[in-house]
Each structure stands twice: as C-alpha cells, then as structure tokens.
Motif scaffolding. Structure first.
Motif, PDB file in Angstrom:
ATOM      1  N   THR A  70      73.067 -11.673 -10.918  1.00 14.52           N
ATOM      2  CA  THR A  70      74.006 -11.567 -10.035  1.00 14.52           C
ATOM      3  C   THR A  70      74.539 -13.085  -9.671  1.00 14.52           C
ATOM      4  O   THR A  70      75.809 -13.114  -9.439  1.00 14.52           O
ATOM      5  N   LYS A  71      73.773 -14.195  -9.819  1.00 15.77           N
ATOM      6  CA  LYS A  71      74.210 -15.654  -9.349  1.00 15.77           C
ATOM      7  C   LYS A  71      75.566 -15.795 -10.812  1.00 15.77           C
ATOM      8  O   LYS A  71      76.741 -16.317 -10.553  1.00 15.77           O
ATOM      9  N   LEU A  72      75.115 -15.272 -11.946  1.00 17.14           N
ATOM     10  CA  LEU A  72      75.971 -15.340 -12.899  1.00 17.14           C
ATOM     11  C   LEU A  72      77.501 -14.761 -12.792  1.00 17.14           C
ATOM     12  O   LEU A  72      78.510 -15.065 -12.875  1.00 17.14           O
ATOM     13  N   LEU A  73      77.254 -13.545 -12.328  1.00 19.13           N
ATOM     14  CA  LEU A  73      78.258 -12.690 -12.091  1.00 19.13           C
ATOM     15  C   LEU A  73      79.216 -13.047 -10.869  1.00 19.13           C
ATOM     16  O   LEU A  73      80.305 -13.010 -10.907  1.00 19.13           O
ATOM     17  N   ALA A  74      78.619 -13.839 -10.042  1.00 19.59           N
ATOM     18  CA  ALA A  74      79.067 -14.424  -8.896  1.00 19.59           C
ATOM     19  C   ALA A  74      79.959 -15.541  -9.133  1.00 19.59           C
ATOM     20  O   ALA A  74      80.889 -15.865  -8.422  1.00 19.59           O
TER      21      ALA A  74
END
Ligand SMILES: [Zn+2]
Length: 263
Positions: A70-74
């Motif tokens: 999620t952090k990478l996608l954000a």
C-alpha cells in the motif's frame, strides 16, 4: 469487431517494426493482464502444488505485507496503481528462496525468501522489483515471446478462455516459466528504486538484497538467469544518486516481527 481491427493493425505494426523494436510490442490490453492474473491466481490456489498461507489465519503477517505494498502504491509512481488488483500471497515453503509476479498485479513471496532477509528495506526492494515487472508490463510481453504471437492473437481475438486456463496452469505448475530479459531486469531494478524513494525505506533495498544473496552464495531461482549482481548493484546505486541520494530506514526490528508472524 473494433477489437479485431485494432489487433490487425497491431499485427502490422509488429510485422513492420517487430524485429527492430528494442522492446517487444505488447499485444495484451490492460484488461487482458487482469484477466490472465485472475486465472493464474485461481490456478495456483487450486492446483495443489503450492501451500498459500491463509489470510484469515495469518492476519498479522498479511496486514504487514499489505502495508508494504500500500505504501509503495501510494507514492503515485507505480503505473496502474489503481487499475491492477495488486494482490499479495505468501507461499509456505521455507526451502525455496523465490518470488514471482504475474500480469494484473498478483505477487507471490515464498517464506524461504522472507526468512532469509534481514530487514524491511531488502524485502520492500524485492516487492518493488516484482511490482515493476507488472506495472511495466514485462510479463505479458514475455508471454507473447514464450507462446508466440499467433497463439496470443488467437486467444485475444477468439477470447479463447480454455487457452488462457491452460497457459495459467502450465505456469502455475512450473512447466513453463516466464524469463525476463536482461533489459527488463535492469528496468525492474530501476523502477524499484523510483517506487521506493518517496517512502520511509531506503530505496537501495533491492541492491542490499543482492548483497545479502551474494554473502550467502544463494542464487534464488528468479535470479539465476538475471544479469550479474554487481552490475545491478551499481545501476541501483546510480539511480538512487540521481534521485538525490536520500538515506532511508531499514527497520530490522519490525522485520523480525513480520517473520515471527509467519508459521
Ligand atoms: Zn526480476
């Protein structure tokens, strides 16, 4: 009808420029990627060759893993961040140091890989590398290479679901393997740095992962055909420098928690 015309035009483009193009032309649409990923995932869950850790039973581990993705996608750097499914699964197999990704955003990580690593930055580097193969759509161009344009086209035009299922089954059982080109590997490393750079983790994680593998003389299956590690490490460091050389975190202790949440 519209799709057939479009595909025929693509065939012409491939025929005319296919051999001179550095990058193989991708005949799959983004929707095809998703469709294939769904079928592959279905296959891998049911064919009996893989033990997938249950998300309900290993909620803590999956929560942590989902936070990484999620952090990478954000970051806004990952192509198709909102379009692909970005589904992560953990395969229970301590003896195998491996990870792989299939079109549409399906990512698989072996417990053998996770338990070999020392910190989050290394693991996030591997996740970002696999995400890059998906987001840069390397997998579908490899499928075309592996199975030939004729079969791919007949499947796309005819919407031949049986062929999709058959190929998904072959890949899931290890009978066929998607081998990425040298260029794809370098590109996936580069984008792993780009995706990780805005996060709290050190964006050189993927290089630290190669160093770790070297130190153990382990060659993970998915690295066996890859370019030499030292070339990849220096390319990663170069990319990191060009982005500004920001030092990030490694989170050793948090990573131990993650490992402890696994069986
Ligand atoms: Zn790779």
């Amino acid at each position: 009808m519209k799709k057939i015309n479009f595909t025929l035009i693509l065939v012409l483009i491939i025929t005319l420029f296919g051999t001179s193009c550095e990058k193989p032309f991708n005949i799959f649409s983004v929707e095809d990627d998703i469709q294939f990923g769904l079928q592959f995932d279905q296959e891998i869950k049911t064919n009996g060759n893989f033990v997938i850790l249950d998300e309900g039973q290993y909620q803590e581990a999956y929560n942590m893993l989902n936070q990484f993705t999620t952090k990478l996608l954000a970051t806004g750097k990952v192509e198709y961040a909102n379009k692909f499914h970005w589904k992560v699964r953990i395969i229970k197999d301590d003896a195998t140091v491996n990870a792989f990704a299939v079109p549409g955003g399906y990512l698989y990580f072996y417990t053998g890989l996770i338990k070999t690593l020392d910190n989050e930055a290394q693991f996030v580097g591997v996740i970002a590398h696999e995400m890059a193969h998906v987001a840069r759509r390397h997998s579908t161009s490899q499928l075309t290479k592996a199975y030939g344009i004729d079969l791919m086209l007949s499947m796309l035009i005819g919407n031949n679901k049986n062929e999709w299922v058959k190929i998904a089954a072959q890949l899931a059982s290890g009978l066929a393997e998607l081998k990425f080109s040298r260029n794809d590997e370098f590109e996936a490393d580069k984008y792993a740095v780009i995706y990780t750079y805005p996060t709290e983790w050190d964006a050189r994680g993927v290089a630290k992962f190669f160093e770790k593998m070297d130190s153990q003389s382990v060659t993970p299956v998915f690295l066996s055909t890859h370019p030499a590690d030292k070339d990849r490490i220096s390319a990663v460091n170069k990319e990191w420098n060009s982005l500004g050389g920001k030092q990030g975190e490694y989170f050793e202790n948090r990573y131990i928690q993650f490992i402890n949440a696994l069986p």
